[in-house]
Design an enzyme around this catalytic site. Structure first.
Site, PDB file in Angstrom:
ATOM      1  N   HIS A   1     -14.970   6.779   3.478  1.00 48.33           N
ATOM      2  CA  HIS A   1     -13.076   7.017   3.254  1.00 48.33           C
ATOM      3  C   HIS A   1     -12.407   7.580   2.838  1.00 48.33           C
ATOM      4  O   HIS A   1     -11.287   7.907   2.552  1.00 48.33           O
ATOM      5  CB  HIS A   1     -12.359   6.239   3.878  1.00 48.33           C
ATOM      6  CG  HIS A   1     -12.248   4.624   3.033  1.00 48.33           C
ATOM      7  ND1 HIS A   1     -13.404   3.935   2.945  1.00 48.33           N
ATOM      8  CD2 HIS A   1     -10.967   4.304   2.470  1.00 48.33           C
ATOM      9  CE1 HIS A   1     -12.932   3.258   2.096  1.00 48.33           C
ATOM     10  NE2 HIS A   1     -11.986   4.111   1.740  1.00 48.33           N
TER      11      HIS A   1
HETATM   12  C1  UD1 Z   1      -6.954   1.996   1.073  1.00 44.96           C
HETATM   13  C2  UD1 Z   1      -7.461   2.047  -0.328  1.00 44.96           C
HETATM   14  C3  UD1 Z   1      -8.298   1.988  -0.240  1.00 44.96           C
HETATM   15  C4  UD1 Z   1      -9.257   1.058   0.177  1.00 44.96           C
HETATM   16  C5  UD1 Z   1      -8.946   1.729   1.557  1.00 44.96           C
HETATM   17  C6  UD1 Z   1      -9.530   0.299   2.739  1.00 44.96           C
HETATM   18  C7  UD1 Z   1      -4.880   2.902  -1.165  1.00 44.96           C
HETATM   19  C8  UD1 Z   1      -3.954   3.544  -3.002  1.00 44.96           C
HETATM   20  N1  UD1 Z   1      -6.475   2.897  -0.954  1.00 44.96           N
HETATM   21  O1  UD1 Z   1      -7.462   3.455   1.555  1.00 44.96           O
HETATM   22  O2  UD1 Z   1      -8.509   1.216  -1.406  1.00 44.96           O
HETATM   23  O3  UD1 Z   1     -10.296   1.555   0.464  1.00 44.96           O
HETATM   24  O4  UD1 Z   1      -7.677   1.373   2.538  1.00 44.96           O
HETATM   25  O5  UD1 Z   1      -9.793   0.541   4.367  1.00 44.96           O
HETATM   26  O6  UD1 Z   1      -4.158   1.344  -1.444  1.00 44.96           O
HETATM   27  N2  UD1 Z   1      -3.983   5.440   9.117  1.00 44.96           N
HETATM   28  C9  UD1 Z   1      -4.636   4.577   9.931  1.00 44.96           C
HETATM   29  N3  UD1 Z   1      -4.528   3.476  10.591  1.00 44.96           N
HETATM   30  C10 UD1 Z   1      -4.068   2.993   9.148  1.00 44.96           C
HETATM   31  C11 UD1 Z   1      -3.817   2.849   8.365  1.00 44.96           C
HETATM   32  C12 UD1 Z   1      -4.496   4.249   7.828  1.00 44.96           C
HETATM   33  O7  UD1 Z   1      -4.249   5.493  10.988  1.00 44.96           O
HETATM   34  O8  UD1 Z   1      -4.260   0.878  10.205  1.00 44.96           O
HETATM   35  C13 UD1 Z   1      -4.501   6.201   8.563  1.00 44.96           C
HETATM   36  C14 UD1 Z   1      -2.902   7.489   8.378  1.00 44.96           C
HETATM   37  O9  UD1 Z   1      -3.308   8.745   8.609  1.00 44.96           O
HETATM   38  C15 UD1 Z   1      -3.184   7.503   6.673  1.00 44.96           C
HETATM   39  C16 UD1 Z   1      -4.096   7.172   5.822  1.00 44.96           C
HETATM   40  O10 UD1 Z   1      -4.773   6.895   7.451  1.00 44.96           O
HETATM   41  O11 UD1 Z   1      -1.767   8.016   6.630  1.00 44.96           O
HETATM   42  C17 UD1 Z   1      -4.653   6.306   4.905  1.00 44.96           C
HETATM   43  O12 UD1 Z   1      -4.223   5.706   5.009  1.00 44.96           O
HETATM   44  P1  UD1 Z   1      -3.953   4.801   3.262  1.00 44.96           P
HETATM   45  O13 UD1 Z   1      -3.450   3.032   4.062  1.00 44.96           O
HETATM   46  O14 UD1 Z   1      -3.177   5.407   2.969  1.00 44.96           O
HETATM   47  O15 UD1 Z   1      -5.013   4.305   2.557  1.00 44.96           O
HETATM   48  P2  UD1 Z   1      -6.569   4.525   3.071  1.00 44.96           P
HETATM   49  O16 UD1 Z   1      -7.388   5.878   2.817  1.00 44.96           O
HETATM   50  O17 UD1 Z   1      -6.656   3.572   4.091  1.00 44.96           O
END
Ligand code: UD1
Length: 386
Positions: free
Chosen positions: A219
């Protein structure tokens, strides 16, 4: 009770926070029942960085902790949007509870946002999993780690490298406590429940009996944001899955990239995998116990996650980390982890070794014994009493 009463907030936000914080919550609850000199009134604040059943809600029941007392519902967005909105909402919770200590874990945006907000409100901060460093400042998590560590009052570390890093950053030794790994506490507590689950049946990958499989998670922005890099990886995995099927519970942001770049054709259906005993299958993200269950029976794990490098080391399962560096060097020096970066040949070589029974063997690192939370709670209690 006649003793002192103190208030503690535990911050959770993204998936890896839940298993790091849950055992501390449980240990405090147990201590409250035994101890008359200190009662800790504790609250869980969920920032809402991760949301929905699979990315968030299922973890609370899996880990035996109550639903959050507060949910800030920040949702997804850019780093600045997410961090700033968490700070604004968390400040209001602090004004309502005025806690004596805020406990944050790991390195996600929720961690740094709440640590800064608390310190500026004059509230002390404990950082669980402090001191880890990848020395790669292009990773958002590295920035979050450096900032959180620099302002925390109690820094709980999981491995010796973290103690050295903190000392090199000038953090005074009396703030640093080498306690072990609370993520492993959760694993130890939940493994017996996890192995009862029929996870492979539930994801339709059982057929007439168990099949051998490799497990994949991916991811990180560096691996998935660029379409060429992502397709290079998926093509390699697809070739490797000709030997042993590969199961890929995918993070929503990875699924989005796969769909936007029309890469679904590289995957097989569960039916095809069962029939041909090969191929790569994309499945929904799994809850904590199901993921543990798949991990402990996998032939190997390929990942770019931080926590999974540690969990596979504890379980003795070969782990190939598709990153150039790791902030958890103990998993390389003592555990089963090997860094393969973005090099398909290295990955194939290591998988051949595993298939022929020549995989790297490891040992469980010091203090990864399921009791890290008890040590943390002892330290927090003395700190709150002083
Ligand atoms: C976050 C953490 C990362 C961790 C990961 C574990 C930061 C900077 N990154 O990354 O260190 O390894 O979590 O999973 O805090 N999204 C969904 N549903 C959700 C959450 C996210 O669809 O419940 C999608 C959205 O499109 C969002 C993208 O994932 O924009 C990224 O989510 P985000 O929480 O920004 O970062 P992660 O990649 O999950």
């Amino acid at each position: 009770m006649n003793g002192m009463k103190k208030t503690v907030i535990h911050v959770v936000g993204a998936r890896p926070n839940f298993m790091k914080i849950a055992p501390i919550f449980v240990s405090i609850k147990e201590q409250n029942q035994r101890n008359n000199s200190l009662f800790i009134d504790q609250f869980i604040v969920h920032t809402g960085q991760h949301y929905g059943k699979e990315m968030s809600e299922s973890f609370f029941s899996d880990l035996g902790i109550p639903n959050p007392h507060f949910n800030l519902n920040v949702g997804s967005g850019s780093h600045a949007y997410q961090t700033a909105n968490i700070m604004l909402s968390f400040e209001r919770v602090l004004e309502e509870l005025f806690p004596d200590l805020v406990v944050v874990g790991g390195d996600v945006n929720s961690t740094v946002a709440c640590a800064i907000t608390a310190k500026k409100a004059g509230i002390r901060v404990a950082h669980v999993e402090a001191g880890l460093r990848s020395f790669d400042r292009s990773m958002p998590e590295e920035i979050n780690r450096i900032l959180t560590d620099s302002i925390s009052d109690l820094l709980f570390t999981t491995e010796q490298s973290a103690n050295i890093n903190l000392s090199n950053d000038g953090i005074s030794p009396e703030k640093i406590f080498f306690v072990g790994n609370t993520m492993i506490d959760s694993l130890v507590q939940q493994l017996k429940n996890a192995i009862q689950l029929k996870t492979m049946e539930r994801v339709n990958l059982y057929g007439n009996g168990p099949i051998k499989y490799g497990l994949l998670t991916m991811h990180r922005p560096a691996n998935i944001d660029n379409a060429d890099v992502l397709s290079g990886f998926l093509k390699t995995f697809s070739l490797l899955s000709d030997n042993i099927p590969m199961v890929f519970p995918a993070h929503p942001r990875t699924v989005k990239q796969i769909k936007e770049n029309k890469m679904e054709a590289l995957f097989s259906t569960t039916h095809e995998v069962l029939r041909n005993k090969k191929g790569m299958v994309l499945i929904d993200p799994l809850g904590y116990r199901d993921m543990l269950n798949l991990m402990r029976s996998a032939e190997y794990v390929i990942t770019d996650s931080g926590g999974i490098q540690e969990e596979t080391t504890y379980l003795g399962i070969p782990c190939l980390t598709i990153r150039e560096n790791t902030e958890r060097p103990v998993t390389i020096d003592y555990g089963t982890n090997i860094l393969v970066g973005q090099d398909p040949e290295l990955l194939s070589e290591e998988i051949s070794k595993i298939i022929s029974g020549k995989q790297k063997k490891g040992v469980v690192p010091a203090l990864w014994d399921g009791k890290a939370s008890e040590r943390i709670v002892d330290t927090i209690s003395s700190f709150l009493k002083s």
